[in-house]
Design a protein around this motif. Sequence first.
Motif, mmCIF file in Angstrom:
data_model
loop_
_atom_site.group_PDB
_atom_site.id
_atom_site.type_symbol
_atom_site.label_atom_id
_atom_site.label_comp_id
_atom_site.label_asym_id
_atom_site.label_seq_id
_atom_site.Cartn_x
_atom_site.Cartn_y
_atom_site.Cartn_z
ATOM 1 N N THR A 15 -6.093 0.302 47.414
ATOM 2 C CA THR A 15 -6.033 -0.781 46.832
ATOM 3 C C THR A 15 -6.139 -2.054 47.741
ATOM 4 O O THR A 15 -6.892 -3.162 47.359
ATOM 5 C CB THR A 15 -4.634 -0.963 46.153
ATOM 6 O OG1 THR A 15 -4.643 0.162 45.212
ATOM 7 C CG2 THR A 15 -4.397 -2.172 45.266
ATOM 8 N N ALA A 16 -5.264 -1.947 49.057
ATOM 9 C CA ALA A 16 -5.385 -3.184 49.878
ATOM 10 C C ALA A 16 -7.178 -3.275 50.456
ATOM 11 O O ALA A 16 -7.536 -4.281 50.584
ATOM 12 C CB ALA A 16 -4.475 -2.836 51.084
ATOM 13 N N LEU A 17 -7.464 -2.060 50.686
ATOM 14 C CA LEU A 17 -8.923 -1.919 51.174
ATOM 15 C C LEU A 17 -9.879 -2.597 50.365
ATOM 16 O O LEU A 17 -10.974 -3.081 50.537
ATOM 17 C CB LEU A 17 -9.443 -0.730 51.628
ATOM 18 C CG LEU A 17 -8.762 -0.245 52.934
ATOM 19 C CD1 LEU A 17 -9.109 1.443 53.145
ATOM 20 C CD2 LEU A 17 -9.590 -1.025 53.971
ATOM 21 N N LYS A 18 -9.656 -2.629 49.047
ATOM 22 C CA LYS A 18 -10.634 -2.993 48.118
ATOM 23 C C LYS A 18 -10.616 -4.646 48.110
ATOM 24 O O LYS A 18 -11.753 -5.301 48.030
ATOM 25 C CB LYS A 18 -10.318 -2.911 46.515
ATOM 26 C CG LYS A 18 -10.443 -1.436 46.236
ATOM 27 C CD LYS A 18 -10.096 -1.280 44.619
ATOM 28 C CE LYS A 18 -9.972 0.211 44.158
ATOM 29 N NZ LYS A 18 -9.509 0.498 42.838
ATOM 30 N N PRO A 24 -9.885 -3.820 59.890
ATOM 31 C CA PRO A 24 -9.507 -2.788 60.965
ATOM 32 C C PRO A 24 -8.319 -2.210 60.968
ATOM 33 O O PRO A 24 -7.818 -1.040 61.032
ATOM 34 C CB PRO A 24 -9.741 -3.220 62.100
ATOM 35 C CG PRO A 24 -9.664 -4.815 62.109
ATOM 36 C CD PRO A 24 -9.987 -5.064 60.739
ATOM 37 N N ASP A 25 -7.377 -3.108 60.630
ATOM 38 C CA ASP A 25 -5.767 -2.546 60.699
ATOM 39 C C ASP A 25 -5.801 -1.744 59.285
ATOM 40 O O ASP A 25 -4.800 -0.561 59.412
ATOM 41 C CB ASP A 25 -4.981 -3.670 60.480
ATOM 42 C CG ASP A 25 -4.670 -4.385 61.763
ATOM 43 O OD1 ASP A 25 -5.012 -3.831 62.856
ATOM 44 O OD2 ASP A 25 -4.485 -5.585 61.887
ATOM 45 N N LEU A 26 -6.139 -2.039 58.026
ATOM 46 C CA LEU A 26 -6.346 -1.171 57.081
ATOM 47 C C LEU A 26 -7.045 0.216 57.021
ATOM 48 O O LEU A 26 -6.391 1.235 56.556
ATOM 49 C CB LEU A 26 -6.704 -2.150 55.825
ATOM 50 C CG LEU A 26 -5.877 -3.233 55.207
ATOM 51 C CD1 LEU A 26 -6.274 -3.907 54.321
ATOM 52 C CD2 LEU A 26 -4.419 -2.419 55.015
ATOM 53 N N ARG A 27 -8.031 0.079 57.788
ATOM 54 C CA ARG A 27 -8.759 1.317 57.948
ATOM 55 C C ARG A 27 -8.110 2.176 58.872
ATOM 56 O O ARG A 27 -8.077 3.281 58.669
ATOM 57 C CB ARG A 27 -10.230 0.942 58.571
ATOM 58 C CG ARG A 27 -11.070 0.207 57.439
ATOM 59 C CD ARG A 27 -12.131 -0.553 58.360
ATOM 60 N NE ARG A 27 -12.965 0.112 58.883
ATOM 61 C CZ ARG A 27 -13.796 -0.231 59.697
ATOM 62 N NH1 ARG A 27 -13.785 -1.554 59.987
ATOM 63 N NH2 ARG A 27 -14.662 0.655 60.415
ATOM 64 N N PHE A 28 -7.390 1.553 60.055
ATOM 65 C CA PHE A 28 -6.500 2.449 60.838
ATOM 66 C C PHE A 28 -5.424 3.066 60.279
ATOM 67 O O PHE A 28 -5.299 4.353 60.213
ATOM 68 C CB PHE A 28 -6.052 1.433 62.044
ATOM 69 C CG PHE A 28 -5.335 2.328 63.233
ATOM 70 C CD1 PHE A 28 -5.912 2.952 64.083
ATOM 71 C CD2 PHE A 28 -3.966 2.421 62.923
ATOM 72 C CE1 PHE A 28 -5.070 3.735 64.862
ATOM 73 C CE2 PHE A 28 -3.047 2.981 63.811
ATOM 74 C CZ PHE A 28 -3.673 3.645 64.851
#
Length: 241
Positions: A15-18, A24-28
């Motif tokens: 949800t945050a990545l949308k 990069p922090d969210l992908r990590f």
Amino acid sequence: INRGDFITALAHVDTALKAAPEDPDLRFLRAAVLATDNKFDEAEKIYRALLTEDAKNERVWTALFELSAREGDAKAADAVLDAAITALPDSFDLNLRKAGLLERDGDIDGAIAIYEALYARDSNKPLIANNLASLLVSHREDAASLARAELIARRLRGTQVPAFQDTYGWIAHRLGNHDEALRYLEPAAAALPDDIAVQYHLAATYAAVARGPQALAQFRAVAKMVDPANPPPFMAVLTAE
């Protein structure tokens, strides 16, 4: 994650990545959730993509190394660590991990070389002082190495850390200061009952102070701990006893 609900955890991250798909922090974080859920391949793809964008991201290198180690592929983990050190040659933590792997694989000289370099950069870290002194006193017999180990380990005098007590105590034994050695080795052995080297150090020191029954009992206990597939360097002493 703590209660094992990886689906919900991943949903929160997605949800945050949308709103910030390239963050990069969210992908990590997404990769970390996947790795915790044992979805190693998916996590690795994310980590490697992040490293493609920033080859000097130590946090990602560390996570990728730990992921490879968890998969049980020692060669892959070693290759990741070597690549990480190539990208970040001055990293304290990465070099510390490398020294540990070299020691595990029996390359004691290689491990000592790394610890010497780390010690030269910062001699105030007790862990580095302990590890370097321990390898010098446990794997080298020459007087110069013993003197070097004693000099490095002086800062460990009075320590309450069991591993450090063992190092200081074994150096004291090697120097002939057996009573002082026992003051450190006995609590170290009590705190580290499954460490065969620590138990052996206590046995050898009991023998040095002519406490025969205790030495014999301790040597017998150490002998029971031996893994036949991976005998310790002091196996000949145990056999003789």
